[in-house]
Enzyme design. Sequence first.
Site, PDB file in Angstrom:
ATOM      1  N   ALA A 239     -14.836  -3.920  55.997  1.00  0.00           N
ATOM      2  CA  ALA A 239     -13.593  -3.148  55.826  1.00  0.00           C
ATOM      3  C   ALA A 239     -12.414  -4.004  55.369  1.00  0.00           C
ATOM      4  O   ALA A 239     -11.458  -3.481  54.781  1.00  0.00           O
ATOM      5  CB  ALA A 239     -13.254  -2.438  57.141  1.00  0.00           C
TER       6      ALA A 239
ATOM      7  N   PRO B 226     -16.696  -7.830  59.380  1.00  0.00           N
ATOM      8  CA  PRO B 226     -16.719  -7.012  60.595  1.00  0.00           C
ATOM      9  C   PRO B 226     -17.750  -5.888  60.569  1.00  0.00           C
ATOM     10  O   PRO B 226     -17.950  -5.238  59.548  1.00  0.00           O
ATOM     11  CB  PRO B 226     -15.299  -6.437  60.660  1.00  0.00           C
ATOM     12  CG  PRO B 226     -14.769  -6.541  59.272  1.00  0.00           C
ATOM     13  CD  PRO B 226     -15.397  -7.762  58.696  1.00  0.00           C
ATOM     14  N   ASN B 227     -18.357  -5.715  61.726  1.00  0.00           N
ATOM     15  CA  ASN B 227     -19.308  -4.635  62.019  1.00  0.00           C
ATOM     16  C   ASN B 227     -20.673  -4.816  61.356  1.00  0.00           C
ATOM     17  O   ASN B 227     -21.598  -4.049  61.642  1.00  0.00           O
ATOM     18  CB  ASN B 227     -18.721  -3.254  61.661  1.00  0.00           C
ATOM     19  CG  ASN B 227     -17.478  -2.962  62.465  1.00  0.00           C
ATOM     20  OD1 ASN B 227     -17.516  -3.007  63.687  1.00  0.00           O
ATOM     21  ND2 ASN B 227     -16.368  -2.682  61.801  1.00  0.00           N
TER      22      ASN B 227
ATOM     23  N   ASN C 133     -19.783 -10.313  51.903  1.00  0.00           N
ATOM     24  CA  ASN C 133     -19.547  -8.910  52.228  1.00  0.00           C
ATOM     25  C   ASN C 133     -18.404  -8.862  53.238  1.00  0.00           C
ATOM     26  O   ASN C 133     -18.608  -9.094  54.434  1.00  0.00           O
ATOM     27  CB  ASN C 133     -20.800  -8.250  52.809  1.00  0.00           C
ATOM     28  CG  ASN C 133     -20.584  -6.763  53.024  1.00  0.00           C
ATOM     29  OD1 ASN C 133     -19.449  -6.271  52.992  1.00  0.00           O
ATOM     30  ND2 ASN C 133     -21.661  -6.026  53.250  1.00  0.00           N
TER      31      ASN C 133
ATOM     32  N   ARG D 136     -11.816   3.411  50.240  1.00  0.00           N
ATOM     33  CA  ARG D 136     -12.776   2.335  49.935  1.00  0.00           C
ATOM     34  C   ARG D 136     -12.826   2.010  48.447  1.00  0.00           C
ATOM     35  O   ARG D 136     -13.548   1.098  48.033  1.00  0.00           O
ATOM     36  CB  ARG D 136     -14.184   2.717  50.413  1.00  0.00           C
ATOM     37  CG  ARG D 136     -14.298   2.878  51.908  1.00  0.00           C
ATOM     38  CD  ARG D 136     -15.747   3.096  52.328  1.00  0.00           C
ATOM     39  NE  ARG D 136     -15.810   3.776  53.601  1.00  0.00           N
ATOM     40  CZ  ARG D 136     -15.745   3.170  54.795  1.00  0.00           C
ATOM     41  NH1 ARG D 136     -15.627   1.875  54.877  1.00  0.00           N
ATOM     42  NH2 ARG D 136     -15.789   3.878  55.909  1.00  0.00           N
TER      43      ARG D 136
ATOM     44  N   ARG E  50     -17.675   6.725  47.921  1.00  0.00           N
ATOM     45  CA  ARG E  50     -17.335   7.067  49.298  1.00  0.00           C
ATOM     46  C   ARG E  50     -15.851   7.455  49.402  1.00  0.00           C
ATOM     47  O   ARG E  50     -15.242   7.846  48.407  1.00  0.00           O
ATOM     48  CB  ARG E  50     -17.707   5.893  50.217  1.00  0.00           C
ATOM     49  CG  ARG E  50     -19.216   5.578  50.139  1.00  0.00           C
ATOM     50  CD  ARG E  50     -19.597   4.453  51.067  1.00  0.00           C
ATOM     51  NE  ARG E  50     -19.348   4.797  52.468  1.00  0.00           N
ATOM     52  CZ  ARG E  50     -19.282   3.902  53.450  1.00  0.00           C
ATOM     53  NH1 ARG E  50     -19.457   2.607  53.169  1.00  0.00           N
ATOM     54  NH2 ARG E  50     -19.048   4.275  54.684  1.00  0.00           N
TER      55      ARG E  50
ATOM     56  N   ARG F 138     -25.885   0.835  63.155  1.00  0.00           N
ATOM     57  CA  ARG F 138     -24.621   1.386  62.670  1.00  0.00           C
ATOM     58  C   ARG F 138     -24.859   2.305  61.470  1.00  0.00           C
ATOM     59  O   ARG F 138     -25.341   1.862  60.433  1.00  0.00           O
ATOM     60  CB  ARG F 138     -23.740   0.211  62.230  1.00  0.00           C
ATOM     61  CG  ARG F 138     -22.477   0.599  61.524  1.00  0.00           C
ATOM     62  CD  ARG F 138     -21.880  -0.582  60.778  1.00  0.00           C
ATOM     63  NE  ARG F 138     -20.603  -0.192  60.220  1.00  0.00           N
ATOM     64  CZ  ARG F 138     -20.013  -0.812  59.215  1.00  0.00           C
ATOM     65  NH1 ARG F 138     -20.584  -1.865  58.651  1.00  0.00           N
ATOM     66  NH2 ARG F 138     -18.855  -0.390  58.775  1.00  0.00           N
TER      67      ARG F 138
ATOM     68  N   TYR G 139     -26.110   2.585  55.854  1.00  0.00           N
ATOM     69  CA  TYR G 139     -26.354   1.146  55.740  1.00  0.00           C
ATOM     70  C   TYR G 139     -27.811   0.730  55.954  1.00  0.00           C
ATOM     71  O   TYR G 139     -28.129  -0.454  55.878  1.00  0.00           O
ATOM     72  CB  TYR G 139     -25.454   0.399  56.735  1.00  0.00           C
ATOM     73  CG  TYR G 139     -23.975   0.598  56.461  1.00  0.00           C
ATOM     74  CD1 TYR G 139     -23.409   0.163  55.265  1.00  0.00           C
ATOM     75  CD2 TYR G 139     -23.148   1.221  57.395  1.00  0.00           C
ATOM     76  CE1 TYR G 139     -22.062   0.347  55.001  1.00  0.00           C
ATOM     77  CE2 TYR G 139     -21.795   1.407  57.141  1.00  0.00           C
ATOM     78  CZ  TYR G 139     -21.255   0.973  55.946  1.00  0.00           C
ATOM     79  OH  TYR G 139     -19.921   1.149  55.684  1.00  0.00           O
TER      80      TYR G 139
ATOM     81  N   HIS H  82     -21.610  -5.436  48.588  1.00  0.00           N
ATOM     82  CA  HIS H  82     -21.612  -4.297  49.512  1.00  0.00           C
ATOM     83  C   HIS H  82     -22.973  -3.629  49.521  1.00  0.00           C
ATOM     84  O   HIS H  82     -23.605  -3.470  48.467  1.00  0.00           O
ATOM     85  CB  HIS H  82     -20.566  -3.256  49.094  1.00  0.00           C
ATOM     86  CG  HIS H  82     -19.179  -3.801  49.035  1.00  0.00           C
ATOM     87  ND1 HIS H  82     -18.443  -4.071  50.163  1.00  0.00           N
ATOM     88  CD2 HIS H  82     -18.419  -4.180  47.982  1.00  0.00           C
ATOM     89  CE1 HIS H  82     -17.269  -4.582  49.809  1.00  0.00           C
ATOM     90  NE2 HIS H  82     -17.227  -4.655  48.485  1.00  0.00           N
TER      91      HIS H  82
ATOM     92  N   GLU I   7     -18.527 -10.634  45.532  1.00  0.00           N
ATOM     93  CA  GLU I   7     -18.234  -9.576  46.507  1.00  0.00           C
ATOM     94  C   GLU I   7     -19.450  -8.650  46.559  1.00  0.00           C
ATOM     95  O   GLU I   7     -19.925  -8.179  45.527  1.00  0.00           O
ATOM     96  CB  GLU I   7     -16.990  -8.804  46.057  1.00  0.00           C
ATOM     97  CG  GLU I   7     -16.603  -7.699  47.011  1.00  0.00           C
ATOM     98  CD  GLU I   7     -15.440  -6.857  46.489  1.00  0.00           C
ATOM     99  OE1 GLU I   7     -14.544  -7.397  45.799  1.00  0.00           O
ATOM    100  OE2 GLU I   7     -15.440  -5.642  46.760  1.00  0.00           O
TER     101      GLU I   7
ATOM    102  N   HIS J 154     -10.775  -3.848  51.821  1.00  0.00           N
ATOM    103  CA  HIS J 154      -9.773  -2.873  51.402  1.00  0.00           C
ATOM    104  C   HIS J 154      -8.385  -3.175  51.957  1.00  0.00           C
ATOM    105  O   HIS J 154      -7.442  -2.444  51.671  1.00  0.00           O
ATOM    106  CB  HIS J 154     -10.214  -1.472  51.856  1.00  0.00           C
ATOM    107  CG  HIS J 154     -11.680  -1.229  51.653  1.00  0.00           C
ATOM    108  ND1 HIS J 154     -12.267  -1.211  50.407  1.00  0.00           N
ATOM    109  CD2 HIS J 154     -12.712  -1.039  52.535  1.00  0.00           C
ATOM    110  CE1 HIS J 154     -13.570  -1.010  50.532  1.00  0.00           C
ATOM    111  NE2 HIS J 154     -13.870  -0.901  51.816  1.00  0.00           N
TER     112      HIS J 154
END
Length: 145
Positions: free
Chosen positions: A78, A11-12, A75, A112, A108, A19, A24, A101, A99, A81
């Site tokens: 969110a 997502p996102n 990736n 997270r 952060r 964003r 990012y 990121h 995984e 988590h």
Amino acid sequence: MTHSILVLNGPNLNLLGTREPDVYGSETLADIMGDLAAYAEERGASLRTQQSNSEGDLVDAIQEAMSWASGIVFNPGAYTHTSVALRDAVAGSALPVVETHLSNVHAREEFRHTSLLSGVCLGVVGGFGRHSYFLAVDGLLRHLG
Ligand code: DQA
């Protein structure tokens, strides 16, 4: 031997470029995925890329990858988590999953710092911006041999 890799974004991540660019970066997902596909091809691997904002679609993509992929660069955004469903999908696939990121999630917010997926993944890469994806592909290809 040619390896086929799924690069799956959650997502996102479709909003990359606009964003939170301070976190990012200012490149779009299409830019990064295009370069990553060329990078993989130079190494004799082929990439398929997919992005979804929906948890169920990501579960479906992992299940479908079982029939064609040698591994997954993932990736989960969110959902990293929060998602037991994605953890179960990764574990159930028996595929090597990296995984990945863009940001260093441990530097952060505290929420997270926990990943429900790390424990069932081959490895974890994060904190290198766009380079995280390239390092993840490298790690996966070295693992696959
Ligand atoms: C992310 C980190 C997650 O915590 C966040 O929710 C994202 C992006 C990253 O690539 O740094 O959406 O997965």
